[in-house]
Design a protein around this motif. Structure first.
Motif, PDB file in Angstrom:
ATOM      1  N   ALA A  44      53.829 -35.004 -21.399  1.00  0.00           N
ATOM      2  CA  ALA A  44      53.482 -33.583 -21.495  1.00  0.00           C
ATOM      3  C   ALA A  44      51.968 -33.402 -21.394  1.00  0.00           C
ATOM      4  CB  ALA A  44      54.011 -33.000 -22.807  1.00  0.00           C
ATOM      5  N   GLY A  45      51.198 -34.299 -22.048  1.00  0.00           N
ATOM      6  CA  GLY A  45      49.740 -34.230 -21.978  1.00  0.00           C
ATOM      7  C   GLY A  45      49.246 -34.371 -20.550  1.00  0.00           C
ATOM      8  N   PHE A  46      49.802 -35.322 -19.815  1.00  0.00           N
ATOM      9  CA  PHE A  46      49.408 -35.499 -18.416  1.00  0.00           C
ATOM     10  C   PHE A  46      49.804 -34.292 -17.567  1.00  0.00           C
ATOM     11  CE2 PHE A  46      48.803 -40.007 -19.371  1.00  0.00           C
ATOM     12  CZ  PHE A  46      47.683 -40.279 -18.599  1.00  0.00           C
ATOM     13  N   PHE A  47      50.984 -33.750 -17.868  1.00  0.00           N
ATOM     14  CA  PHE A  47      51.446 -32.578 -17.111  1.00  0.00           C
ATOM     15  C   PHE A  47      50.453 -31.433 -17.281  1.00  0.00           C
ATOM     16  CE2 PHE A  47      54.034 -28.914 -16.134  1.00  0.00           C
ATOM     17  CZ  PHE A  47      54.923 -29.361 -15.174  1.00  0.00           C
ATOM     18  N   VAL A  48      50.026 -31.201 -18.527  1.00  0.00           N
ATOM     19  CA  VAL A  48      49.074 -30.118 -18.788  1.00  0.00           C
ATOM     20  C   VAL A  48      47.723 -30.448 -18.154  1.00  0.00           C
ATOM     21  CG1 VAL A  48      47.829 -28.884 -20.583  1.00  0.00           C
ATOM     22  CG2 VAL A  48      50.263 -29.335 -20.858  1.00  0.00           C
ATOM     23  N   ALA A  49      47.309 -31.747 -18.230  1.00  0.00           N
ATOM     24  CA  ALA A  49      46.015 -32.125 -17.638  1.00  0.00           C
ATOM     25  C   ALA A  49      46.009 -31.866 -16.137  1.00  0.00           C
ATOM     26  CB  ALA A  49      45.707 -33.593 -17.929  1.00  0.00           C
ATOM     27  N   SER A  50      47.189 -31.909 -15.508  1.00  0.00           N
ATOM     28  CA  SER A  50      47.225 -31.671 -14.064  1.00  0.00           C
ATOM     29  C   SER A  50      47.045 -30.192 -13.733  1.00  0.00           C
ATOM     30  CB  SER A  50      48.522 -32.197 -13.458  1.00  0.00           C
ATOM     31  OG  SER A  50      49.590 -31.345 -13.787  1.00  0.00           O
ATOM     32  N   LEU A  51      46.947 -29.342 -14.769  1.00  0.00           N
ATOM     33  CA  LEU A  51      46.631 -27.935 -14.518  1.00  0.00           C
ATOM     34  C   LEU A  51      45.145 -27.740 -14.256  1.00  0.00           C
ATOM     35  CD1 LEU A  51      48.743 -26.227 -17.327  1.00  0.00           C
ATOM     36  CD2 LEU A  51      49.302 -26.415 -14.922  1.00  0.00           C
ATOM     37  N   VAL A  52      44.325 -28.770 -14.625  1.00  0.00           N
ATOM     38  CA  VAL A  52      42.883 -28.662 -14.411  1.00  0.00           C
ATOM     39  C   VAL A  52      42.605 -28.698 -12.915  1.00  0.00           C
ATOM     40  CG1 VAL A  52      40.658 -29.778 -14.768  1.00  0.00           C
ATOM     41  CG2 VAL A  52      42.374 -29.799 -16.587  1.00  0.00           C
ATOM     42  N   HIS A  53      41.939 -27.661 -12.421  1.00  0.00           N
ATOM     43  CA  HIS A  53      41.589 -27.621 -11.002  1.00  0.00           C
ATOM     44  C   HIS A  53      40.113 -27.942 -10.834  1.00  0.00           C
ATOM     45  CE1 HIS A  53      45.503 -25.893 -10.488  1.00  0.00           C
ATOM     46  NE2 HIS A  53      45.359 -25.934  -9.183  1.00  0.00           N
ATOM     47  N   VAL A  54      39.841 -29.031 -10.134  1.00  0.00           N
ATOM     48  CA  VAL A  54      38.474 -29.503  -9.971  1.00  0.00           C
ATOM     49  C   VAL A  54      37.939 -29.012  -8.628  1.00  0.00           C
ATOM     50  CG1 VAL A  54      37.017 -31.534  -9.887  1.00  0.00           C
ATOM     51  CG2 VAL A  54      39.083 -31.552 -11.267  1.00  0.00           C
ATOM     52  N   PRO A  55      36.726 -28.425  -8.631  1.00  0.00           N
ATOM     53  CA  PRO A  55      36.165 -28.014  -7.339  1.00  0.00           C
ATOM     54  C   PRO A  55      35.801 -29.229  -6.484  1.00  0.00           C
ATOM     55  CG  PRO A  55      34.716 -27.392  -9.175  1.00  0.00           C
ATOM     56  CD  PRO A  55      35.867 -28.102  -9.763  1.00  0.00           C
ATOM     57  N   ILE A  56      36.246 -29.192  -5.231  1.00  0.00           N
ATOM     58  CA  ILE A  56      35.839 -30.219  -4.258  1.00  0.00           C
ATOM     59  C   ILE A  56      35.322 -29.457  -3.050  1.00  0.00           C
ATOM     60  CG2 ILE A  56      36.572 -32.122  -2.798  1.00  0.00           C
ATOM     61  CD1 ILE A  56      38.799 -32.674  -4.689  1.00  0.00           C
ATOM     62  N   GLY A  57      34.000 -29.464  -2.857  1.00  0.00           N
ATOM     63  CA  GLY A  57      33.425 -28.683  -1.759  1.00  0.00           C
ATOM     64  C   GLY A  57      33.830 -27.234  -1.916  1.00  0.00           C
ATOM     65  N   PRO A  58      34.302 -26.619  -0.843  1.00  0.00           N
ATOM     66  CA  PRO A  58      34.652 -25.202  -0.924  1.00  0.00           C
ATOM     67  C   PRO A  58      36.020 -24.950  -1.560  1.00  0.00           C
ATOM     68  CG  PRO A  58      34.923 -25.999   1.314  1.00  0.00           C
ATOM     69  CD  PRO A  58      34.389 -27.141   0.513  1.00  0.00           C
ATOM     70  N   THR A  59      36.835 -25.980  -1.743  1.00  0.00           N
ATOM     71  CA  THR A  59      38.182 -25.754  -2.273  1.00  0.00           C
ATOM     72  C   THR A  59      38.315 -26.352  -3.668  1.00  0.00           C
ATOM     73  OG1 THR A  59      38.995 -27.787  -1.307  1.00  0.00           O
ATOM     74  CG2 THR A  59      39.238 -25.788   0.002  1.00  0.00           C
ATOM     75  N   LYS A  60      39.525 -26.277  -4.185  1.00  0.00           N
ATOM     76  CA  LYS A  60      39.815 -26.883  -5.481  1.00  0.00           C
ATOM     77  C   LYS A  60      41.048 -27.740  -5.339  1.00  0.00           C
ATOM     78  CE  LYS A  60      38.044 -23.625  -8.841  1.00  0.00           C
ATOM     79  NZ  LYS A  60      38.406 -22.918 -10.059  1.00  0.00           N
ATOM     80  N   ALA A  61      41.144 -28.795  -6.158  1.00  0.00           N
ATOM     81  CA  ALA A  61      42.360 -29.605  -6.149  1.00  0.00           C
ATOM     82  C   ALA A  61      42.736 -29.859  -7.592  1.00  0.00           C
ATOM     83  CB  ALA A  61      42.122 -30.923  -5.431  1.00  0.00           C
ATOM     84  N   HIS A  62      44.039 -29.920  -7.868  1.00  0.00           N
ATOM     85  CA  HIS A  62      44.406 -30.183  -9.255  1.00  0.00           C
ATOM     86  C   HIS A  62      44.408 -31.691  -9.504  1.00  0.00           C
ATOM     87  CE1 HIS A  62      48.523 -31.731  -8.884  1.00  0.00           C
ATOM     88  NE2 HIS A  62      48.675 -30.891  -7.869  1.00  0.00           N
ATOM     89  N   LEU A  63      44.183 -32.052 -10.762  1.00  0.00           N
ATOM     90  CA  LEU A  63      44.160 -33.468 -11.117  1.00  0.00           C
ATOM     91  C   LEU A  63      45.557 -34.061 -10.962  1.00  0.00           C
ATOM     92  CD1 LEU A  63      41.955 -33.558 -14.329  1.00  0.00           C
ATOM     93  CD2 LEU A  63      41.370 -34.287 -12.025  1.00  0.00           C
ATOM     94  N   VAL A  64      45.634 -35.325 -10.593  1.00  0.00           N
ATOM     95  CA  VAL A  64      46.919 -36.014 -10.519  1.00  0.00           C
ATOM     96  C   VAL A  64      46.991 -37.053 -11.651  1.00  0.00           C
ATOM     97  CG1 VAL A  64      48.497 -37.333  -9.076  1.00  0.00           C
ATOM     98  CG2 VAL A  64      46.937 -35.702  -8.030  1.00  0.00           C
ATOM     99  N   LEU A  65      45.931 -37.864 -11.753  1.00  0.00           N
ATOM    100  CA  LEU A  65      45.786 -38.841 -12.845  1.00  0.00           C
ATOM    101  C   LEU A  65      46.934 -39.839 -12.924  1.00  0.00           C
ATOM    102  CD1 LEU A  65      44.318 -36.658 -15.762  1.00  0.00           C
ATOM    103  CD2 LEU A  65      43.103 -38.081 -14.116  1.00  0.00           C
ATOM    104  N   ASN A  66      47.602 -40.130 -11.799  1.00  0.00           N
ATOM    105  CA  ASN A  66      48.701 -41.104 -11.911  1.00  0.00           C
ATOM    106  C   ASN A  66      48.175 -42.512 -12.158  1.00  0.00           C
ATOM    107  OD1 ASN A  66      47.763 -41.195  -9.267  1.00  0.00           O
ATOM    108  ND2 ASN A  66      49.711 -41.905  -8.453  1.00  0.00           N
ATOM    109  N   GLY A  67      46.939 -42.820 -11.719  1.00  0.00           N
ATOM    110  CA  GLY A  67      46.371 -44.128 -12.020  1.00  0.00           C
ATOM    111  C   GLY A  67      46.172 -44.301 -13.522  1.00  0.00           C
ATOM    112  N   LEU A  68      45.585 -43.262 -14.153  1.00  0.00           N
ATOM    113  CA  LEU A  68      45.357 -43.313 -15.605  1.00  0.00           C
ATOM    114  C   LEU A  68      46.689 -43.387 -16.350  1.00  0.00           C
ATOM    115  CD1 LEU A  68      43.240 -43.093 -17.866  1.00  0.00           C
ATOM    116  CD2 LEU A  68      43.654 -40.643 -17.872  1.00  0.00           C
ATOM    117  N   LEU A  69      47.684 -42.644 -15.861  1.00  0.00           N
ATOM    118  CA  LEU A  69      49.003 -42.664 -16.491  1.00  0.00           C
ATOM    119  C   LEU A  69      49.569 -44.080 -16.472  1.00  0.00           C
ATOM    120  CD1 LEU A  69      51.600 -39.918 -16.149  1.00  0.00           C
ATOM    121  CD2 LEU A  69      52.377 -42.223 -15.897  1.00  0.00           C
ATOM    122  N   GLY A  70      49.354 -44.780 -15.342  1.00  0.00           N
ATOM    123  CA  GLY A  70      49.802 -46.171 -15.261  1.00  0.00           C
ATOM    124  C   GLY A  70      49.093 -47.035 -16.296  1.00  0.00           C
TER     125      GLY A  70
END
Lengths: 209, 255
Positions: A44-70
């Motif tokens: 659930a914590g990771f699911f909520v963390a994936s709501l964080v949208h990080v700016p990348i250049g002109p767009t935004k992407a949401h976090l995936v963090l599957n490496g950290l989850l592993g």
């Protein structure tokens, strides 16, 4: 990175489902009952963390963090990612039921690979933890993008250009995830080193059962 | 975070045993997902629209959800007809080629994806998540997986509130995201704190459960009744799914 229903071919869907089923079986078998709350709540914590949208250049992407989850959950990455994807399929119709196997595999298998590669290193001090964190974040996304792209390419000649686009689009995300995962691993190493213990974070020890 | 927007209602589909709906939704997804003809796509969409009408879902919210599904479809409409071909004369060694067959493929995929999304809304989103979990447990899904689901869903809401508080605190301190290392570090710490709080909460939850005698058994509190309504539903949906599979197998010479 959800592939929608109706895109992939039957052999690709079947192999994705088979790998996901095997991964779930291993993940659940290695999991004692005393860790079920931990896996569910961290998922659930990771699911909520994936709501964080990080700016990348002109767009935004949401976090995936599957490496950290592993790194944090090891083989339990399979059930943890599966529940998140299943909930989205049922509630928001992102992805779907037949693609659940492929989508779980393309996120959880990289997580397990990252766990096997970096979990020792991540428990180290200082620079080592940064390297492990960056590697986990970067490779988690790289492997996922390769698997999604491979699933598309294997489904038909017509998908070859989409498959390339998937990889190109994920290159900036790999670097961002790498940097963020490095910072998070260093942070966890300072405040909750037990969380980086991988397969056996000491719930029972700390709980003083 | 209110997620179960369609779960309230008294339509025939809301009242059904979730086990019957789960089985029917899975069979429908499988048949429609694997089909490749336009005829199947249109028929599946027709069935799906009928199911949404029977479930009496608010059509505005249904349309909004379909919008999200179709974002990816828009990409396919552009990318499928454009094909990369080797072209030794050009700089990259590749060039684009327009392939009209890609449009037909994009059309079939769009129909199928929308149909499946609508059926999932009509069949699964009309049950509460709690009922679906119970149905899974009654259908003999491994208890460990069902328990992870229950913990996950229960604490999703709690952690979402935690996330809300943390981002509000960041904004109150004048945080404005941009393309810089400061933003990345702040977001990393946000995610890190969220995970630490999940971990700590998991320990407290587990200790509280031990106090109440948790040994790993999941006691199912809700039991469903399987009556003639469920039998009727299964007969109708099997007939529909059989017809759809016939369309899926039918050769596509006339599409």
């Amino acid at each position: 990175m959800h592939i929608s229903e109706g895109v992939l071919s039957a052999p690709v869907l079947a192999s994705g489902a088979a790998v996901a089923a095997a991964g779930l079986a291993v993940g659940l078998k290695k999991l004692d009952y005393d860790r079920l709350p931990q896996v569910g709540i961290l998922a659930a914590g990771f699911f909520v963390a994936s709501l964080v949208h990080v700016p990348i250049g002109p767009t935004k992407a949401h976090l995936v963090l599957n490496g950290l989850l592993g790194l944090l959950l090891g083989w339990a990455a399979f059930p943890a990612i599966f529940v998140g994807l299943a909930l989205q399929a049922v509630l928001f119709q992102y992805g779907g039921l037949t693609t659940l196997g492929v989508n779980t595999t393309s996120m959880a298998l990289p997580a397990v690979v990252v766990y096997l590669l970096f979990s020792r290193l991540a428990q180290g001090q200082g620079r080592l933890a940064w390297v492990a964190g960056f590697g986990a974040g970067f490779l988690g996304i790289l492997f996922s993008a390769l698997m999604v792209s491979g699933a598309l390419a294997a489904s038909g000649e017509a998908f070859s250009s989409v498959a390339r686009l998937v990889i190109v689009a994920h290159v900036p995300i790999m670097f961002v995830e790498g940097i963020l995962t490095a910072v998070i691993v260093a942070f966890l190493g300072r405040v909750r080193p037990a969380m980086l213990g991988g397969a056996s974070p000491g719930v029972s020890k700390e709980a003083g059962r | 975070m209110h997620l179960e927007t369609f779960a309230k209602g008294d339509s025939p589909l809301h009242c059904l045993d979730p086990r019957a709906k789960l089985v029917a939704a899975a069979a429908y997804s499988l048949v429609v997902g694997l089909g490749t003809t336009l005829a199947l796509g249109w028929a599946a969409l027709g069935v799906a629209l009928a199911a949404v009408l029977v479930a009496r879902l608010p059509l505005g919210s249904v349309a909004r959800r379909l919008g999200a599904v179709n974002l990816f479809m828009a990409l396919l409409w552009v990318m499928l007809p454009l094909r990369l071909v080797p072209a030794p004369a050009s700089f990259w060694g590749l060039s684009w080629e327009w392939d009209p067959a890609g449009l037909r493929l994009a059309g079939v995929i769009t129909l199928k994806a929308n149909a499946i999304a609508l059926v999932l809304m009509a069949l699964l989103a009309t049950s509460t998540i709690n009922d679906l979990f119970h149905a899974l447990a009654h259908l003999r899904v491994p208890t460990k997986l069902v328990q992870i689901f229950l913990f996950f869903y229960r604490y999703l809401h709690v952690l979402h509130q935690e996330y809300h508080r943390l981002t509000q605190a960041m904004r109150a301190r004048g945080f404005a995201p941009g393309n810089n290392l400061h933003t990345y570090r702040s977001y990393a710490h946000l995610a890190g704190v969220l995970l630490v709080r999940s971990y700590d909460r998991a320990q407290r939850v587990y200790q509280a459960m031990l106090c109440r005698g948790y040994t790993g058994t999941l006691w199912l509190l809700d039991h469903f009744t399987w009556g003639s309504r469920e039998n009727l539903f299964l007969v109708i949906s099997s007939l529909i799914i059989a017809a759809l599979s016939w369309l899926a197998l039918e050769s596509s010479t006339w599409t």
